[in-house]
Design a protein around this motif. Structure first.
Motif, mmCIF file in Angstrom:
data_model
loop_
_atom_site.group_PDB
_atom_site.id
_atom_site.type_symbol
_atom_site.label_atom_id
_atom_site.label_comp_id
_atom_site.label_asym_id
_atom_site.label_seq_id
_atom_site.Cartn_x
_atom_site.Cartn_y
_atom_site.Cartn_z
ATOM 1 N N SER A 1 0.813 -1.218 0.000
ATOM 2 C CA SER A 1 0.000 0.000 0.000
ATOM 3 C C SER A 1 0.846 1.267 0.000
ATOM 4 O O SER A 1 0.311 2.367 0.134
ATOM 5 N N GLY A 2 2.177 1.117 -0.160
ATOM 6 C CA GLY A 2 3.055 2.277 -0.227
ATOM 7 C C GLY A 2 2.980 2.954 -1.579
ATOM 8 O O GLY A 2 2.393 2.430 -2.535
ATOM 9 N N LYS A 3 3.634 4.117 -1.673
ATOM 10 C CA LYS A 3 3.547 4.879 -2.918
ATOM 11 C C LYS A 3 4.118 4.102 -4.106
ATOM 12 O O LYS A 3 3.498 4.038 -5.178
ATOM 13 N N ILE A 4 5.294 3.530 -3.914
ATOM 14 C CA ILE A 4 5.884 2.754 -5.014
ATOM 15 C C ILE A 4 5.159 1.422 -5.171
ATOM 16 O O ILE A 4 4.928 0.947 -6.290
ATOM 17 N N GLY A 5 4.798 0.809 -4.036
ATOM 18 C CA GLY A 5 4.081 -0.466 -4.092
ATOM 19 C C GLY A 5 2.776 -0.360 -4.865
ATOM 20 O O GLY A 5 2.444 -1.228 -5.684
ATOM 21 N N PHE B 1 -6.937 -20.872 -17.127
ATOM 22 C CA PHE B 1 -6.024 -20.153 -16.250
ATOM 23 C C PHE B 1 -6.187 -18.643 -16.433
ATOM 24 O O PHE B 1 -6.194 -17.884 -15.452
ATOM 25 N N SER B 2 -6.315 -18.202 -17.679
ATOM 26 C CA SER B 2 -6.450 -16.768 -17.961
ATOM 27 C C SER B 2 -7.726 -16.197 -17.350
ATOM 28 O O SER B 2 -7.697 -15.148 -16.701
ATOM 29 N N TYR B 3 -8.857 -16.896 -17.548
ATOM 30 C CA TYR B 3 -10.124 -16.396 -17.032
ATOM 31 C C TYR B 3 -10.147 -16.443 -15.501
ATOM 32 O O TYR B 3 -10.677 -15.531 -14.850
ATOM 33 N N SER B 4 -9.564 -17.480 -14.914
ATOM 34 C CA SER B 4 -9.515 -17.570 -13.453
ATOM 35 C C SER B 4 -8.691 -16.438 -12.871
ATOM 36 O O SER B 4 -9.070 -15.809 -11.870
ATOM 37 N N PHE B 5 -7.545 -16.169 -13.513
ATOM 38 C CA PHE B 5 -6.715 -15.056 -13.054
ATOM 39 C C PHE B 5 -7.455 -13.733 -13.164
ATOM 40 O O PHE B 5 -7.400 -12.894 -12.254
ATOM 41 N N ALA B 6 -8.175 -13.518 -14.257
ATOM 42 C CA ALA B 6 -8.904 -12.269 -14.447
ATOM 43 C C ALA B 6 -9.956 -12.071 -13.360
ATOM 44 O O ALA B 6 -10.088 -10.979 -12.793
ATOM 45 N N VAL B 7 -10.683 -13.125 -13.041
ATOM 46 C CA VAL B 7 -11.720 -13.027 -12.001
ATOM 47 C C VAL B 7 -11.094 -12.706 -10.651
ATOM 48 O O VAL B 7 -11.558 -11.824 -9.915
ATOM 49 N N LEU B 8 -10.010 -13.416 -10.303
ATOM 50 C CA LEU B 8 -9.353 -13.181 -9.007
ATOM 51 C C LEU B 8 -8.741 -11.785 -8.932
ATOM 52 O O LEU B 8 -8.782 -11.136 -7.881
ATOM 53 N N ALA B 9 -8.173 -11.306 -10.030
ATOM 54 C CA ALA B 9 -7.589 -9.967 -10.045
ATOM 55 C C ALA B 9 -8.658 -8.902 -9.842
ATOM 56 O O ALA B 9 -8.453 -7.929 -9.097
ATOM 57 N N ILE B 10 -9.808 -9.072 -10.481
ATOM 58 C CA ILE B 10 -10.902 -8.099 -10.319
ATOM 59 C C ILE B 10 -11.430 -8.122 -8.885
ATOM 60 O O ILE B 10 -11.685 -7.072 -8.283
ATOM 61 N N ILE B 11 -11.567 -9.322 -8.313
ATOM 62 C CA ILE B 11 -12.013 -9.421 -6.914
ATOM 63 C C ILE B 11 -11.018 -8.727 -5.989
ATOM 64 O O ILE B 11 -11.409 -8.005 -5.056
ATOM 65 N N HIS B 12 -9.733 -8.923 -6.242
ATOM 66 C CA HIS B 12 -8.694 -8.279 -5.429
ATOM 67 C C HIS B 12 -8.815 -6.758 -5.497
ATOM 68 O O HIS B 12 -8.745 -6.068 -4.467
ATOM 69 N N PHE C 1 -10.117 -1.498 -2.990
ATOM 70 C CA PHE C 1 -10.763 -0.184 -3.015
ATOM 71 C C PHE C 1 -11.919 -0.107 -2.013
ATOM 72 O O PHE C 1 -12.147 0.937 -1.406
ATOM 73 N N ALA C 2 -12.645 -1.208 -1.836
ATOM 74 C CA ALA C 2 -13.779 -1.200 -0.911
ATOM 75 C C ALA C 2 -13.339 -1.030 0.540
ATOM 76 O O ALA C 2 -14.006 -0.338 1.320
ATOM 77 N N LEU C 3 -12.208 -1.630 0.882
ATOM 78 C CA LEU C 3 -11.720 -1.545 2.272
ATOM 79 C C LEU C 3 -10.824 -0.350 2.510
ATOM 80 O O LEU C 3 -10.332 -0.149 3.628
#
Length: 308
Positions: A65-69, A285-296, A301-303
């Motif tokens: 959560s840092g500036k560079i991170g 693998f691509s679709y699973s990654f996309a779903v998990l990335a969007i959830i992340h 942003f929600a928290l």
């Protein structure tokens, strides 16, 4: 220019392809330079244990959560968008007419390989929860993408064009001036018989093609070293650099081209099967990654972990 040199020059890639390769090389070098710069700057931080990092002066910059991170996270998300431009171009007409599929695929693979590395720095090597699952899925996508790019390169645009190019190299082989050199290059053409290839599974065929490609530079180096003798071995770096023997180099150009074309034609059916199998593995693998990335991203942003 001799007839042999002119014929060999036709076997070389065209300028348009060379320009693309230059762009690919620049993109790869820039990616490597970026990763090295991050390692040099953050090595003393990333080397610390998780309990020691909060006491580092770089912690507030390099933590997730840092500036560079956060910058790494946004850059990784940008790479994520670039990665999915490739499948989207098949459905968006404006993108479909810009560049060839092979060229798009090259940058798709580069972005796919760089993204997991950048996300790894964004996460500060902490792979937990949804973000951790997304990272491992992304890594699997990157590895399968590299394999897919290799398989895709083995499929000629058309079988007729590959066979015509193969006939062109056969014509050069018929020249008596190159007979001796081509005889010594015969080891380059040692491929499995057609009946052996038919009995192979797609994975076995892929391993066989990869082995043929990996050993070819060493066979060429052995030929150069043998032809040049001890004095020429130093100048050619034990045969891995071109020699001053123009006739030998013309023979090598033609022989390498012929070996590659013969391999692609012989393994065409198995390559197409391997490419179909790759799609079956790569897409989930691509679709699973996309779903998990969007959830992340939604969770972050929600928290309120990101303050923009």
């Amino acid at each position: 220019m001799s007839e042999l040199s002119m014929a060999a020059s036709r076997l070389q890639p065209r300028k348009k392809i060379s320009a693309h390769r230059l762009l690919v090389t620049v993109a790869i070098c820039a990616s490597i330079a970026l990763v090295l710069a991050i390692v040099m700057y953050g090595f003393d931080y990333y080397w610390l244990s998780m309990s020691e990092r909060p006491f580092s002066p770089k912690h507030f910059l390099l933590k997730p959560s840092g500036k560079i991170g956060i910058g790494f996270g946004l850059f990784g998300f940008g790479l994520f968008l670039i990665i999915f431009l490739y499948p989207l171009r098949k459905r968006i007409k404006w993108l479909a007419v810009r560049g060839s599929a092979r060229h798009w695929l090259d940058f798709h693979v580069i972005a796919g390989c760089l993204a997991p590395v950048i996300i790894m720095f964004h996460a500060s090597f902490k792979f937990q929860g949804i973000a951790g699952m997304a990272f491992w899925f992304m890594s699997a996508v990157a590895l399968s993408g590299i394999a897919g790019r290799y398989v895709y390169a083995q499929i000629p645009p058309t079988l007729i064009s590959a066979e015509n190019s193969l006939k062109e190299t056969e014509r050069i082989y018929a020249d008596p001036l190159l007979e001796t050199a081509f005889f010594e290059m015969a080891a380059l053409q040692n491929m499995p018989r057609a009946d052996e290839i038919r009995r192979m599974s797609p994975i076995t065929a892929l391993r066989s093609m990869l082995w043929l490609d990996l050993r070819r530079p060493f066979l060429v180096a052995r030929l150069r070293a043998h032809s040049q003798g001890r004095n020429g071995m130093v100048g050619t770096l034990v045969g891995f650099l071109p020699s001053s023997d123009a006739q030998l180099e013309v023979a090598i150009v033609a022989a390498r081209k012929r070996a590659g074309l013969a391999k692609r034609v012989a393994f065409l059916a198995k390559t197409q099967q391997a490419f179909h199998l790759w799609h079956v593995i790569h897409r989930p693998f691509s679709y699973s990654f996309a779903v998990l990335a969007i959830i992340h991203l939604i969770v972050v942003f929600a928290l309120g972990y990101v303050a923009l």
